[in-house]
Scaffold this motif. Structure first.
Motif, short mmCIF file in Angstrom:
data_model
loop_
_atom_site.label_atom_id
_atom_site.label_comp_id
_atom_site.label_asym_id
_atom_site.label_seq_id
_atom_site.Cartn_x
_atom_site.Cartn_y
_atom_site.Cartn_z
N VAL B 224 9.91 2.08 -10.54
CA VAL B 224 9.36 3.42 -10.68
C VAL B 224 7.85 3.34 -10.44
CG1 VAL B 224 11.05 4.39 -12.27
CG2 VAL B 224 9.11 3.15 -13.16
N MET B 225 7.33 4.44 -9.87
CA MET B 225 5.89 4.53 -9.68
C MET B 225 5.34 5.36 -10.84
SD MET B 225 3.52 4.10 -7.09
CE MET B 225 4.27 4.53 -5.54
N LEU B 226 4.50 4.72 -11.65
CA LEU B 226 3.95 5.40 -12.82
C LEU B 226 2.50 5.77 -12.59
CD1 LEU B 226 5.30 3.04 -15.65
CD2 LEU B 226 6.24 5.24 -14.93
N HIS B 227 2.10 6.92 -13.08
CA HIS B 227 0.70 7.32 -13.01
C HIS B 227 0.13 7.15 -14.42
CE1 HIS B 227 -2.56 10.56 -12.28
NE2 HIS B 227 -2.96 9.40 -11.82
N LEU B 228 -0.78 6.18 -14.59
CA LEU B 228 -1.23 5.82 -15.94
C LEU B 228 -2.74 5.97 -16.17
CD1 LEU B 228 0.93 2.54 -16.27
CD2 LEU B 228 1.53 4.84 -17.03
N PRO B 229 -3.32 7.12 -15.80
CA PRO B 229 -4.76 7.28 -16.00
C PRO B 229 -5.14 7.36 -17.48
CG PRO B 229 -3.79 9.37 -15.34
CD PRO B 229 -2.69 8.35 -15.27
N GLY B 230 -4.24 7.88 -18.30
CA GLY B 230 -4.52 8.00 -19.74
C GLY B 230 -4.73 6.63 -20.36
N LEU B 231 -3.82 5.72 -20.07
CA LEU B 231 -3.92 4.36 -20.61
C LEU B 231 -5.17 3.66 -20.08
CD1 LEU B 231 -0.17 3.31 -20.43
CD2 LEU B 231 -1.52 3.62 -22.50
N LYS B 232 -5.49 3.95 -18.82
CA LYS B 232 -6.68 3.34 -18.22
C LYS B 232 -7.94 3.82 -18.97
CE LYS B 232 -9.27 1.49 -14.96
NZ LYS B 232 -9.33 0.07 -14.68
N MET B 233 -8.03 5.13 -19.18
CA MET B 233 -9.24 5.70 -19.78
C MET B 233 -9.38 5.37 -21.27
SD MET B 233 -9.30 9.30 -17.72
CE MET B 233 -10.83 10.04 -18.26
N GLY B 258 1.19 -7.11 -3.78
CA GLY B 258 -0.12 -7.43 -3.24
C GLY B 258 -1.03 -6.24 -3.01
N SER B 259 -0.52 -5.02 -3.24
CA SER B 259 -1.38 -3.87 -2.98
C SER B 259 -2.12 -3.48 -4.26
CB SER B 259 -0.57 -2.68 -2.47
OG SER B 259 0.29 -2.20 -3.47
N GLU B 260 -3.21 -2.74 -4.10
CA GLU B 260 -4.01 -2.37 -5.26
C GLU B 260 -3.50 -1.08 -5.88
OE1 GLU B 260 -8.16 -2.39 -4.82
OE2 GLU B 260 -8.16 -4.27 -3.73
N ALA B 261 -3.78 -0.96 -7.16
CA ALA B 261 -3.31 0.22 -7.87
C ALA B 261 -4.37 1.30 -7.83
CB ALA B 261 -2.97 -0.14 -9.31
N ALA B 262 -4.68 1.82 -6.63
CA ALA B 262 -5.69 2.87 -6.51
C ALA B 262 -5.17 4.13 -7.19
CB ALA B 262 -5.97 3.13 -5.04
N GLY B 263 -6.08 4.83 -7.88
CA GLY B 263 -5.72 6.07 -8.54
C GLY B 263 -4.86 5.88 -9.77
N GLU B 264 -4.79 4.65 -10.28
CA GLU B 264 -3.98 4.31 -11.46
C GLU B 264 -2.49 4.59 -11.25
OE1 GLU B 264 -5.76 2.47 -13.03
OE2 GLU B 264 -7.65 3.27 -12.30
N PHE B 265 -2.02 4.39 -10.02
CA PHE B 265 -0.58 4.46 -9.75
C PHE B 265 -0.05 3.03 -9.75
CE2 PHE B 265 -2.24 8.33 -7.74
CZ PHE B 265 -1.42 9.27 -8.32
N TYR B 266 0.98 2.80 -10.52
CA TYR B 266 1.53 1.44 -10.63
C TYR B 266 3.03 1.46 -10.39
CZ TYR B 266 -2.88 0.46 -12.92
OH TYR B 266 -4.22 0.34 -13.20
N GLN B 267 3.49 0.44 -9.67
CA GLN B 267 4.93 0.30 -9.48
C GLN B 267 5.43 -0.75 -10.46
OE1 GLN B 267 6.88 -0.89 -5.74
NE2 GLN B 267 5.60 0.69 -4.80
N GLY B 339 -5.97 11.01 -8.23
CA GLY B 339 -5.35 10.60 -9.49
C GLY B 339 -5.95 11.34 -10.68
N LEU B 340 -7.27 11.46 -10.68
CA LEU B 340 -7.95 12.16 -11.78
C LEU B 340 -7.61 13.66 -11.78
CD1 LEU B 340 -11.42 10.38 -11.66
CD2 LEU B 340 -9.76 10.28 -13.52
N VAL B 341 -7.58 14.24 -10.57
CA VAL B 341 -7.23 15.66 -10.48
C VAL B 341 -5.80 15.87 -10.99
CG1 VAL B 341 -6.81 17.57 -8.88
CG2 VAL B 341 -8.85 16.16 -8.63
#
Lengths: 202, 398
Positions: B224-233, B258-267, B339-341
């Protein structure tokens, strides 16, 4: 003890019992290598012995599923083949380097070393449960092809072992009061039992 | 056999042409993003998309590591024939793309839409056996012209099947929100259908055989692709990531390994494939592990909205401001801002933009899509300029 071929100290000792007769060979390291015996101390003794007993075999085509050939390629039991798959020529060293195997037969060729590795990678699991290639199995059953059924599902003893391992997991789930998991394992047990019973009738 | 059956189409052609960008071909950018980016489905505030894939190999052929070019061509032909005959269902059709003859830009589009892996685009996984030299491997060396392809079921682009990637077949389904069960059903149906005509390598002990022993057994990967900006902040991302590892999951960036988690999106995805049935694996991840991670993120977002409401509002509003007014934007920066928006919208802090707009942009700002929109290859500076222009236009900036 001296080597049977030269005068050096014998370090490799082979004892083979074949048709009730005991045969012994005592060789030094270099003569053992020439005779196709490895002196690798980490080599499982069983493999060393099978290697000695069966002698070299020609490479077989890599296949494990029913439909092409009835027997999967066996590792060629020479000292070389102990670390090299007979199906595709991939060495264990090459696998360790890339993390990728060369062909389906590699799983049998390197079974002794891969087994523990696979267990570690899969949290201790060493047996597949779940989906089977249904059509391949149905085809063998309708053709009454026991050999192919065995290639897909294993021998009667192996099938019973699989059922036993599911039963154990089920018992554990019940003990742990994980009833949802227990219900799933019960379904799996029923499914595999049906599958294996059908296969047994092939 | 034709080399290419079709160009890569827009997934859902717009009913009315889009307002053209400067220098853009009108209507070239899909009005809506691929279905997995719709922002629908369970837990879609945190779960962007779900994906299931299974790995299969044909019996009687070596794995890709040692397959010769002749083997690869045969495997490709066999699979392509079966895939083109796949009953895709009412109103659907199967698009086949031969990747060895596709253009660089076409391959990029497929990667960005997550229909193929980056390695498959490059033909990279074919290289390993051919270059090691120590294994006696007969692999033909690999590279961009190695015979390989992908089948995509249109119009939804949910199901795609890669041929001659690390394994002969990689069947995947990708959907929006937490819907691993539906993805698994999609993949299962395609697997059954293919198995009617192909013999898969199967081992009595190890199950479905794969080139890498970490995929052996079910060959099943649930992600799953998770958007985790809350945990980041809130600084709890590390903790959550460790928890995911402890629960047996691998954590990767937006475009996988190997890819980066830009925008706090994580697989995040399962690591074990042996010894558990498909149903059990699904239950553990879909019903237990992911909901727990979603819970952590929601809790963190709640904390931000109560304890740090003003500063959070400031951060998301500034992100939207930048997207509406910047003249040059890098890909990673645009992902972070979007991601922030997205966080601002789901937290009820931003009202004049929609999740749909943000999701469409997540795809549209990627280099391949950007170049297709403009209709030509762009240098890095031009890409930044047209990316910024695209964001301004789409988000009502000036």
């Amino acid at each position: 003890m001296r080597c049977q071929r030269c005068e050096r100290e014998a370090t490799i000792h082979e004892v083979i019992i074949s048709q009730g007769k005991k045969q012994e060979r005592h060789l030094c390291e270099s003569c053992a290598r020439q005779a196709g015996l490895s002196s690798d101390p980490h080599l499982p003794i069983a493999q060393l012995i099978t290697g000695f007993m069966l002698g070299p075999t020609p490479p077989a085509a890599p296949t494990t599923a029913a439909g092409s050939e009835s027997n999967p390629a066996k590792p060629a039991p020479t000292s070389k083949a102990i670390a090299r798959c007979a199906g595709c020529g991939t060495t264990y060293a090459a696998f360790k380097e890339s993390g990728l195997l060369g062909c389906p037969a590699c799983y049998d060729a390197f079974a002794d070393r891969l087994g523990p590795l696979i267990e570690r990678a899969h949290e201790g699991a060493c047996h597949h449960v779940g989906k089977f290639p249904r059509r391949a199995l149905r085809d063998c059953r309708s053709l009454g092809d026991r050999d192919r059924v065995e290639v897909l599902l294993g021998s009667a003893r192996e099938r019973e072992e699989r059922l036993e391992s599911i039963r154990k997991s089920l018992a554990k789930a019940v003990r742990d009061e994980d009833y949802e998991r227990a219900a799933m394992l019960r379904d799996e047990l029923n499914r595999v039992t049906d599958l294996l019973q059908d296969a047994g009738n092939a | 056999m034709k080399d290419r059956t079709d160009p890569i189409p827009d997934p859902l052609p717009p009913a009315t042409p889009q307002p053209p960008l400067t220098g853009a071909t009108p209507g070239a950018v899909p009005e809506r993003a691929a279905e997995w980016l719709r922002g629908e489905g369970d837990s879609s505030d945190v779960v962007l998309s779900s994906r299931v894939r299974v790995a299969r190999n044909l019996a009687g052929f070596p794995f890709m590591t040692t397959a010769s070019r002749v083997d690869r061509t045969q495997i490709l032909d066999l699979c392509r024939r079966r895939l083109l005959a796949l009953p895709a269902g009412e109103g659907r059709r199967v698009l086949w793309v031969d990747l060895h003859t596709a253009t660089h830009d076409e391959r990029d589009l497929l990667v960005e839409r997550q229909l193929i892996s980056r390695n498959h685009a490059k033909g990279k996984l074919s290289v390993i056996g051919g270059t090691s030299g120590t294994g006696g491997a007969t692999g033909s060396g690999g590279g961009a012209d190695e015979p390989r392809g992908v089948a995509v079921v249109l119009p939804e682009e949910r199901v795609s099947v890669m041929v001659n990637e690390e394994d002969h077949l990689r069947i995947q389904s990708i959907r929006s929100g937490l819907s691993l069960d539906a993805c698994l059903a999609d993949v299962d149906a395609v697997d059954d259908e293919l198995e009617r005509g192909l013999d898969f390598a199967f081992h009595k002990r190890f199950g479905y055989l794969t080139a890498c022993p970490t995929n052996v057994g079910t060959g099943l990967r649930l992600s799953v692709m998770l958007h985790l900006p809350g945990l980041k902040m809130t600084g709890e991302l590390e903790k959550a990531s460790r928890a995911a590892h402890d629960m047996g999951l691998a954590v990767r960036g937006f475009y996988g390994e190997g890819s980066e988690a830009a925008g706090e999106f994580y697989q995040v995805s399962n690591q074990t494939t042996l010894g558990k049935t498909d149903a059990l694996l699904l239950k553990e991840i879909n019903d237990e592990i992911i909901p727990r991670l979603v819970g952590y993120e929601r809790h963190a977002r709640q904390k931000l909205l109560t304890d740090r409401r003003e500063s959070t509002h400031d951060v998301v509003a500034r992100a939207l401001g930048t997207l509406r007014h910047a003249r040059l934007l890098r890909s990673s920066e645009s992902m972070e801002l979007l991601g922030l928006v997205r966080l601002g919208i789901s937290g009820g802090l931003l009202h004049d933009v929609t999740l749909e707009q943000v999701h469409a942009l997540l795809l549209a700002v990627q280099p391949g899509h950007l170049q297709r929109a403009v209709g030509r290859t762009l240098n890095p500076h031009e890409r930044r300029a047209s990316r910024a222009e695209l964001c301004r236009t789409r988000l009502g900036g000036s």
